[in-house]
Design a protein around this motif. Structure first.
Motif, PDB file in Angstrom:
ATOM      1  N   ARG A 103       0.876  -1.018  -0.217  1.00  0.00           N
ATOM      2  CA  ARG A 103      -0.346   0.184   0.341  1.00  0.00           C
ATOM      3  C   ARG A 103       1.297   1.408  -0.171  1.00  0.00           C
ATOM      4  N   ASN A 104       1.719   1.095   0.732  1.00  0.00           N
ATOM      5  CA  ASN A 104       2.780   2.219   0.977  1.00  0.00           C
ATOM      6  C   ASN A 104       3.925   2.549  -0.707  1.00  0.00           C
ATOM      7  N   GLU A 160       2.459   1.750  -3.519  1.00  0.00           N
ATOM      8  CA  GLU A 160       0.937   2.299  -4.014  1.00  0.00           C
ATOM      9  C   GLU A 160       1.149   3.755  -4.336  1.00  0.00           C
ATOM     10  N   LEU A 161       1.735   4.236  -2.514  1.00  0.00           N
ATOM     11  CA  LEU A 161       0.952   6.021  -2.235  1.00  0.00           C
ATOM     12  C   LEU A 161       1.783   6.546  -2.829  1.00  0.00           C
ATOM     13  N   ARG A 172       4.156   5.501  -4.926  1.00  0.00           N
ATOM     14  CA  ARG A 172       4.020   6.009  -6.650  1.00  0.00           C
ATOM     15  C   ARG A 172       3.439   7.223  -7.041  1.00  0.00           C
ATOM     16  N   SER A 173       2.002   7.425  -6.741  1.00  0.00           N
ATOM     17  CA  SER A 173       0.292   7.976  -6.697  1.00  0.00           C
ATOM     18  C   SER A 173       1.944   9.380  -6.241  1.00  0.00           C
ATOM     19  N   ASN A 174       2.234   9.518  -5.747  1.00  0.00           N
ATOM     20  CA  ASN A 174       2.508  11.235  -4.987  1.00  0.00           C
ATOM     21  C   ASN A 174       3.263  11.523  -5.309  1.00  0.00           C
ATOM     22  N   ASN A 201       6.449   9.512  -6.456  1.00  0.00           N
ATOM     23  CA  ASN A 201       7.780   8.392  -7.660  1.00  0.00           C
ATOM     24  C   ASN A 201       6.480   7.568  -8.392  1.00  0.00           C
ATOM     25  N   THR A 202       5.839   8.380 -10.020  1.00  0.00           N
ATOM     26  CA  THR A 202       5.511   7.157 -10.956  1.00  0.00           C
ATOM     27  C   THR A 202       6.459   5.993 -11.253  1.00  0.00           C
ATOM     28  N   ASP A 203       7.502   6.024 -11.631  1.00  0.00           N
ATOM     29  CA  ASP A 203       8.672   5.076 -12.155  1.00  0.00           C
ATOM     30  C   ASP A 203       8.460   3.904 -10.882  1.00  0.00           C
ATOM     31  N   LYS A 212       7.817   0.469  -9.521  1.00  0.00           N
ATOM     32  CA  LYS A 212       7.814  -0.658  -9.127  1.00  0.00           C
ATOM     33  C   LYS A 212       7.995  -1.656  -8.010  1.00  0.00           C
TER      34      LYS A 212
END
Length: 262
Positions: free
Chosen positions: A169-170, A172-173, A175-177, A179-181, A183
């Motif tokens: 979940r973290n 994902e958070l 990534r969305s806020n 660091n979009t890269d 994975k």
């Protein structure tokens, strides 16, 4: 294999659960990659400093640590320490880092401190591994913001997957806020004991859950692996014929295959 035209691959090793073989994996994966021809930097972001002492660096004799980089804006290049392994370098951690989580809270751009420091790095590396603390605080967030991928060591014991969903979940958070890269780059099964039903069951369960993200290589539970850090050496130098050394060698090769570093 050093390739100055390509920016280094930055990988965070994270699991907020302690005792999963995270620092052992950070040390020995970094060493395996260095022995296989990569130029590797290991950033010790864990206040316990196991990756620092496990590579033979005296924590009492360190002038500039990762704490100074994150909070005093010291240059990362000035903090780099060589190790006994050729092409393996470390940014050490000292006990000062224990207070860094709290000190970072009031700082400007507190989540991107490590990323900014890495961007200014003048030395050439192929791979940068970041050993995260066993928590999901600001130090781990700094690692996730700086990294292209996170690799999760999971021990083959009861409750192995407990807490991993929170880490995901973290991720994902972040990534969305921030660091979009970012994975999830892989899951490594550690502390595997082939004699027990439990290890086999957990291994199966984790493989079902993560599929191809799981590395084929499994790290065995091993006395030699536990002994190596007290000698300040990775297992590859301490006992190259041990099961642990062979496993990390395979893991290094598999990591390099996955990332086209061959």
């Amino acid at each position: 294999m050093s390739n100055s035209s390509r920016s280094p691959l930055v990988v965070a090793l994270a699991n907020q659960k302690g005792g999963v073989g995270k620092s052992t994996t950070a040390i020995n994966m970094a060493a395996a990659l260095a022995f296989q021809g990569e130029r590797v930097l290991l950033v010790d972001l864990d206040p316990q400093g196991n990756a620092t002492s496990g590579l033979g660096i005296d924590r009492g004799a360190i002038d500039i640590s990762v704490y100074d980089v994150l909070l005093k804006e010291s240059s990362l290049d000035d903090a780099i320490e060589p190790t006994s392994v050729r092409d393996l370098f470390v940014i050490p951690a000292t006990i000062d880092l224990a207070g860094a989580e709290i000190e970072l809270v009031s700082q400007f751009s507190r989540e991107t401190r490590l990323k900014s420091a890495l961007a200014e790095l003048e030395q050439d590396f192929d791979v940068i591994l970041v050993d995260c603390p066993p928590s999901l605080g600001l130090l781990t967030v700094n690692a996730l913001v700086a990294a292209e991928e996170v690799v999760i060591p999971i021990q083959c014991e009861y409750y192995a997957l407990e807490g991993v969903s929170q880490l995901l979940r973290n991720v994902e958070l972040v990534r969305s806020n921030l660091n979009t890269d970012l994975k999830v780059g892989g899951v490594i099964l550690t502390m595997y004991d082939g004699r027990t039903r439990l290890s086999k069951d957990v291994s199966e369960q984790v493989r079902q859950h993560f599929g191809d993200l799981c590395y084929r290589t499994v790290i065995p539970r091993s006395v030699r692996l536990s002994e190596a850090p007290s000698h300040g050496e990775p297992i590859e130098a301490f006992d190259p014929m041990s099961r642990g050394a062979i496993a990390y060698r395979h893991l290094g090769k598999e990591f390099r295959e996955r990332h086209g570093l061959e």
